[in-house]
Design a protein around this motif. Structure first.
Motif, mmCIF file in Angstrom:
data_model
loop_
_atom_site.group_PDB
_atom_site.id
_atom_site.type_symbol
_atom_site.label_atom_id
_atom_site.label_comp_id
_atom_site.label_asym_id
_atom_site.label_seq_id
_atom_site.Cartn_x
_atom_site.Cartn_y
_atom_site.Cartn_z
ATOM 1 N N HIS A 1 1.780 4.009 -3.234
ATOM 2 C CA HIS A 1 1.570 5.465 -3.092
ATOM 3 C C HIS A 1 2.866 6.234 -3.363
ATOM 4 O O HIS A 1 2.861 7.262 -4.043
ATOM 5 C CB HIS A 1 1.020 5.814 -1.704
ATOM 6 N N ASN B 1 -1.199 15.747 -6.671
ATOM 7 C CA ASN B 1 -2.321 15.498 -7.577
ATOM 8 C C ASN B 1 -3.075 16.794 -7.849
ATOM 9 O O ASN B 1 -3.452 17.087 -8.978
ATOM 10 C CB ASN B 1 -3.259 14.450 -6.965
ATOM 11 N N ARG B 2 -3.255 17.614 -6.798
ATOM 12 C CA ARG B 2 -3.958 18.903 -7.006
ATOM 13 C C ARG B 2 -3.115 19.841 -7.858
ATOM 14 O O ARG B 2 -3.647 20.578 -8.681
ATOM 15 C CB ARG B 2 -4.292 19.573 -5.662
ATOM 16 N N SER C 1 -5.829 10.453 3.331
ATOM 17 C CA SER C 1 -6.420 9.962 2.077
ATOM 18 C C SER C 1 -5.715 10.619 0.906
ATOM 19 O O SER C 1 -5.227 11.751 1.015
ATOM 20 C CB SER C 1 -7.910 10.336 2.047
ATOM 21 N N GLY C 2 -5.707 9.919 -0.238
ATOM 22 C CA GLY C 2 -5.164 10.479 -1.479
ATOM 23 C C GLY C 2 -5.843 11.788 -1.847
ATOM 24 O O GLY C 2 -5.310 12.585 -2.607
ATOM 25 N N GLY D 1 -14.962 7.089 2.316
ATOM 26 C CA GLY D 1 -13.504 7.174 2.239
ATOM 27 C C GLY D 1 -12.898 7.653 3.553
ATOM 28 O O GLY D 1 -13.587 8.315 4.345
ATOM 29 N N THR D 2 -11.615 7.345 3.754
ATOM 30 C CA THR D 2 -10.946 7.827 4.975
ATOM 31 C C THR D 2 -10.854 9.356 4.964
ATOM 32 O O THR D 2 -10.752 9.997 6.001
ATOM 33 C CB THR D 2 -9.516 7.231 5.093
ATOM 34 N N GLY D 3 -10.911 9.958 3.759
ATOM 35 C CA GLY D 3 -10.862 11.422 3.654
ATOM 36 C C GLY D 3 -12.200 12.082 3.950
ATOM 37 O O GLY D 3 -12.290 13.310 3.971
ATOM 38 N N GLY D 4 -13.262 11.277 4.126
ATOM 39 C CA GLY D 4 -14.556 11.826 4.521
ATOM 40 C C GLY D 4 -15.570 11.932 3.385
ATOM 41 O O GLY D 4 -16.706 12.374 3.604
ATOM 42 N N SER D 5 -15.185 11.526 2.155
ATOM 43 C CA SER D 5 -16.161 11.639 1.053
ATOM 44 C C SER D 5 -17.045 10.388 1.006
ATOM 45 O O SER D 5 -16.840 9.448 1.769
ATOM 46 C CB SER D 5 -15.421 11.757 -0.287
ATOM 47 N N TYR E 1 -18.294 9.450 -4.801
ATOM 48 C CA TYR E 1 -17.542 10.680 -5.086
ATOM 49 C C TYR E 1 -16.613 10.454 -6.286
ATOM 50 O O TYR E 1 -16.531 11.287 -7.197
ATOM 51 C CB TYR E 1 -16.731 11.100 -3.845
ATOM 52 N N PHE F 1 0.832 -1.202 0.000
ATOM 53 C CA PHE F 1 0.000 0.000 0.000
ATOM 54 C C PHE F 1 0.876 1.265 0.000
ATOM 55 O O PHE F 1 0.662 2.192 -0.780
ATOM 56 C CB PHE F 1 -0.894 -0.050 1.255
ATOM 57 N N VAL G 1 -10.918 0.920 -6.047
ATOM 58 C CA VAL G 1 -11.477 1.253 -4.729
ATOM 59 C C VAL G 1 -12.756 0.436 -4.499
ATOM 60 O O VAL G 1 -12.951 -0.155 -3.435
ATOM 61 C CB VAL G 1 -11.727 2.780 -4.611
ATOM 62 N N TRP H 1 -2.358 0.229 -10.552
ATOM 63 C CA TRP H 1 -3.615 -0.388 -10.081
ATOM 64 C C TRP H 1 -3.576 -1.901 -10.225
ATOM 65 O O TRP H 1 -4.202 -2.619 -9.452
ATOM 66 C CB TRP H 1 -4.831 0.202 -10.816
ATOM 67 N N HIS I 1 -8.747 3.905 -10.667
ATOM 68 C CA HIS I 1 -8.743 4.180 -9.236
ATOM 69 C C HIS I 1 -10.121 3.859 -8.662
ATOM 70 O O HIS I 1 -10.240 3.106 -7.692
ATOM 71 C CB HIS I 1 -8.391 5.658 -9.006
HETATM 72 C C1 HEM Z 1 -6.639 0.574 -1.312
HETATM 73 C C2 HEM Z 1 -6.272 1.612 -2.022
HETATM 74 C C3 HEM Z 1 -7.061 2.878 -2.128
HETATM 75 C C4 HEM Z 1 -8.287 3.176 -1.650
HETATM 76 C C5 HEM Z 1 -9.283 2.262 -0.888
HETATM 77 C C6 HEM Z 1 -8.558 4.556 -2.003
HETATM 78 C C7 HEM Z 1 -9.719 5.222 -1.704
HETATM 79 C C8 HEM Z 1 -9.982 6.526 -2.044
HETATM 80 C C9 HEM Z 1 -11.221 7.220 -1.748
HETATM 81 C C10 HEM Z 1 -12.432 6.584 -1.084
HETATM 82 C C11 HEM Z 1 -11.084 8.490 -2.192
HETATM 83 C C12 HEM Z 1 -12.118 9.609 -2.068
HETATM 84 C C13 HEM Z 1 -11.717 10.579 -0.962
HETATM 85 C C14 HEM Z 1 -11.892 10.009 0.424
HETATM 86 O O1 HEM Z 1 -12.991 10.141 0.982
HETATM 87 O O2 HEM Z 1 -10.948 9.433 0.972
HETATM 88 C C15 HEM Z 1 -9.767 8.607 -2.781
HETATM 89 C C16 HEM Z 1 -9.260 9.748 -3.348
HETATM 90 C C17 HEM Z 1 -8.051 9.834 -3.947
HETATM 91 N N1 HEM Z 1 -7.086 8.859 -3.986
HETATM 92 FE FE1 HEM Z 1 -7.295 6.959 -3.409
HETATM 93 N N2 HEM Z 1 -7.493 5.046 -2.704
HETATM 94 C C18 HEM Z 1 -6.551 4.067 -2.786
HETATM 95 C C19 HEM Z 1 -5.305 4.161 -3.400
HETATM 96 C C20 HEM Z 1 -4.804 5.302 -3.957
HETATM 97 C C21 HEM Z 1 -3.505 5.414 -4.564
HETATM 98 C C22 HEM Z 1 -2.483 4.294 -4.724
HETATM 99 C C23 HEM Z 1 -3.365 6.686 -4.983
HETATM 100 C C24 HEM Z 1 -2.164 7.224 -5.664
HETATM 101 C C25 HEM Z 1 -1.600 8.334 -5.283
HETATM 102 C C26 HEM Z 1 -4.586 7.396 -4.660
HETATM 103 C C27 HEM Z 1 -4.824 8.719 -4.917
HETATM 104 C C28 HEM Z 1 -6.020 9.355 -4.666
HETATM 105 C C29 HEM Z 1 -6.300 10.698 -5.101
HETATM 106 C C30 HEM Z 1 -5.374 11.609 -5.895
HETATM 107 C C31 HEM Z 1 -7.585 11.003 -4.658
HETATM 108 C C32 HEM Z 1 -8.347 12.292 -4.920
HETATM 109 C C33 HEM Z 1 -9.261 12.085 -6.131
HETATM 110 C C34 HEM Z 1 -10.076 13.323 -6.461
HETATM 111 O O3 HEM Z 1 -10.463 14.087 -5.569
HETATM 112 O O4 HEM Z 1 -10.337 13.520 -7.662
HETATM 113 N N3 HEM Z 1 -5.442 6.513 -4.055
HETATM 114 N N4 HEM Z 1 -9.124 7.411 -2.678
#
Ligand code: HEM
Length: 282
Positions: free
Chosen positions: A55, A131-132, A124-125, A253-257, A262, A51, A244, A102, A240
């Motif tokens: 990242h 990315n922003r 959270s990502g 999501g862990t980020g709250g969305s 979303y 994981f 997910v 992925w 992505h």
């Molecule tokens: C098990 C792996 C992953 C899960 C379950 C996951 C889950 C999520 C979820 C649920 C969100 C929505 C925001 C939130 O509420 O957290 C999110 C956003 C995001 N994640 Fe992941 N993620 C994973 C892996 C990754 C990886 C490897 C990256 C690479 C950097 C990544 C980059 C991002 C980015 C850039 C966003 C923002 C997307 C946007 O707002 O357009 N994630 N992720």
């Protein structure tokens, strides 16, 4: 008995450099001590390493994308389109790499992820500032990342500057105008800290380019490079979202969305709307 080739290889090995007391090694040059000690696991679970590495690899590729995009923006501003093409093509190749992470991450099952997910807290990502910054450079301007990083004044300032800077698309539209294609004044003088909205004069200008390919060859090439980047960005978003869904279903999501809900919504976002619209009308 050693063959001639084996003998030669043995002789070569004897001349390998092994005394590095005073000299820079490969790992010194690359700062591998910092890079390889940054995988700090918060659980004892085997898959947390996967994981974190996925990242880290993604963030490194994003760093290079930003390096190329920001340089391509300057090239276009100075009418050096040919030089920008090389960089934009490189961005697309990096995006291919980003997409393939992925495949590696999908080898983690929901049960495995659930064993350490709670250790992430609210991280959270969503908070990935690189990315922003890429979204800003492409022209999608949102403000929440500025709020998130208020606690880090230098980073906050860098984000603010990027938020207020012209995007790849802004400078491309300026290039259309410099080539003599009529673009509305309010587009040319717009507030670039706001996401560009589809505009008729911009669409007409791109239409001219696509209908007169020989006359506008460089702008045509630029348009296709932009389309590649947007296409690949959407493919990354889709992979992505699906990864997910495969790993956490429709959990928040862990980020709250709202999680996958979303992530499906952001798939509707366009960076270069006119370049997509014109395809229906050509
Ligand atoms: C098990 C792996 C992953 C899960 C379950 C996951 C889950 C999520 C979820 C649920 C969100 C929505 C925001 C939130 O509420 O957290 C999110 C956003 C995001 N994640 Fe992941 N993620 C994973 C892996 C990754 C990886 C490897 C990256 C690479 C950097 C990544 C980059 C991002 C980015 C850039 C966003 C923002 C997307 C946007 O707002 O357009 N994630 N992720």
């Amino acid at each position: 008995m050693k063959s001639i080739n084996q003998h030669q290889a043995f002789e070569n090995e004897k001349s390998l450099h092994t005394d590095f007391k005073e000299k820079m090694t490969y790992s010194d040059y690359l700062g591998l001590d910092t890079l390889l000690s940054s995988q700090r696991l918060l659980s004892n679970h085997h898959d947390e390493m996967l994981f974190i590495v996925v990242h880290h690899v993604s963030e490194l590729w994003m760093k290079l994308i930003l390096h190329e995009l920001n340089s391509a923006i300057q090239d276009i501003q100075t009418d050096n389109l040919r030089s920008s093409f090389k960089k934009l093509a490189r961005v697309s190749q990096i995006q291919e790499q980003l997409k393939s992470v992925w495949d590696v991450l999908s080898t983690m099952t929901p049960s495995e992820y659930m064993e350490f997910r709670d250790k992430l807290g609210n991280a959270s990502g969503f908070q990935s500032y690189q990315n922003r910054l890429i979204e800003f450079a492409l022209g999608y301007k949102t403000e929440y990342v500025l709020k998130i990083y208020e606690k880090d004044p230098q980073l906050h300032q860098d984000l603010q500057e990027a938020h207020e800077a012209p995007s790849l698309y802004d400078v491309s539209i300026q290039a259309l105008a410099r080539a003599g294609l009529p673009i509305d004044e309010d587009v040319l003088n717009r507030d670039v800290s706001i996401t560009h909205k589809s505009n008729k004069s911009v669409k007409q200008a791109w239409m001219m380019v696509y209908k007169n390919v020989d006359q506008y060859w460089e702008l045509y090439e630029l348009a296709e490079e932009l389309t590649d980047i947007e296409d690949l960005f959407q493919q990354w978003r889709f992979r992505h979202m699906k990864t997910v869904e495969r790993i956490i279903g429709f959990k928040k999501g862990t980020g709250g969305s709202g999680g996958v809900i979303y992530l499906k919504k952001v798939l509707d976002q366009y960076f270069f709307p006119e370049l997509w619209e014109l395809r229906t009308e050509l």
